[in-house]
Write an enzyme that holds these catalytic residues in place. Sequence first.
Site, PDB file in Angstrom:
ATOM      1  CE  LYS A  86      -6.498  -3.075   1.062  1.00  0.00           C
ATOM      2  NZ  LYS A  86      -5.948  -3.289  -0.300  1.00  0.00           N
TER       3      LYS A  86
ATOM      4  CB  SER B  84      -2.449  -4.272   0.013  1.00  0.00           C
ATOM      5  OG  SER B  84      -3.465  -3.814  -0.872  1.00  0.00           O
TER       6      SER B  84
ATOM      7  CB  SER C  66      -3.930  -5.546  -3.457  1.00  0.00           C
ATOM      8  OG  SER C  66      -2.631  -5.004  -3.465  1.00  0.00           O
TER       9      SER C  66
END
Length: 559
Positions: A130, A205, A229
Amino acid sequence: MEPSWKKTASKVQDHRDQPLQNIEPVLPDLPSPLPKNVVAVPQQLLSPREVEITQSPPEHLLSHLAAGKWSSEEVTRCFLRRAALAQKLVNCVTELLSERALARARELDRHLKEKKQPIGPLHGLPISVKEHIGMKGLTCNAGFVSWADNVAADDALILKILWRAGCVFYVRTTEPQSLMHLETSSNLCGITVNPRNRDLTSGGSSGGEGALQGLHGSCLGIGSDIGGSIRSPAANNGLYGLRPTARRLPKEGIAGPINGGDNIYATLGPLSTSLEGLELFMETVLAAKPWFTEPSLVPTPWQKSRNLADQLHGKRLKIAVMWDDGVVIPHPSVTRALTMMVDRLKAIENVDIVDWKPHQHAHAWEIIAGLYYVDGGKETAELIDSSGEPWRPLSEFIMKENPYVRDRTNVDIQNLLQERDRYRDEYASKWNATATGDVLNGDLDGMVDVILCPAGPGPAPRLDCSKYWCYTSQWNLLDYPALVFPVTKVDAAVDQWPKDCSPLNEQDKFNHDLYEFIEDYADIPIGLQLVGRRFEDEKVLRIMKFIQSRIDLPFGHSV
């Protein structure tokens, strides 16, 4: 005249797109028109060898890499091509790291040839990351236009550990503006969509990770979780995802606003195409004893050697089922998945199933929603407004439309933290009360071992509609480890609301109405969640492995 933030975003996107043009062999043109469900497209455009390699789970890849059956360079090239293709299909990548990844892969191949042994337990395994997890010399923007030129001074500690274990970092993945969406939408990179229906969200997320793995452009990746997330993208894309207990994994080197305090601890964790991938990740990171470098971590090694029977101390396995949280009723597809699981669990010897009554989950949201932004959201608002970029709808939802966000005094913050701790005590007492006997070997005899519950109020929602966090944020507030796993997929012919269904409240009505056009959700994965008590991460994984050994998951094998 074009706003300056748009120029910045164009620069970021150009930087992202250039490596896609240099992928070798050149990617074929996409089908036209592109279908809503693009899961099958990679198999149409890639070679059988590329498909075989990229659709292998991490444990299978590692065995072939360690044995020299597949070279690290070949495996890396295959994943680079598939990740590039995934980007074209669902917009899940912020940066392909082709040159450095291939250089690393060749280095690993040379080591294996010369030393006749792998460099470490992750030798040659491609791992996706990420974007806000810092990589030395690369930008780290966390979804903010104002941070577009921020460059990480060093690798995040977790990346250093994985690197030493032999992995290959080859791609960085998308995140939303502010990092505080259960979707993945930013002005820098656009919207990441669901591979099974591009009108739906991949989650967030860590939605770039979810979408990339949903297309087998990665088999193991790193996400972060402060309210769901990791688990939201895992559920939405038919994956496995683990939110570990806080302060077990290192988070040094991670970019993101503090928002007035670390009152709800964000934790890193893995998403994977296999359950074994989660355990492999946890075991590898904790074997490096990161608490010596990041002393705020709890010095607890991964207890791999203990099997489930040892951990249960000879007791029966007791699973509590939370059908809903008393605030928002899950969609029929989620309830059906729970029912399927319960029916099969009841048939397993030495497994007891009981119902779990949720304890004031609406109040839990009041607490955690207030603790997210004890500065009233000032820091995040300044980061958004300073560049002139517009607010994304879900940024407005979690900050501007959140009635619990306000600038709090130190006394207010301490009072809210005390309320958090009181609630944690109450939940622990409720869990303890499930015991049926006296203390045995330090445990309460007959106590619930794990909670089985929804991973969300429904399958992947339409874009900008992920507004109910409480099936995941509940466990962040309590700091309980939670594992999401794939179970089945939506069956539009079966998963209908009962005719006499009446919403409980406005939140429930919003969720109910999302399911009005059920055909939108046809074949979308349904994941469930297994939750344990603090620092029982290993127990949760072992129970999940036990369940998987007795129940053929996911049902239908097409999730």
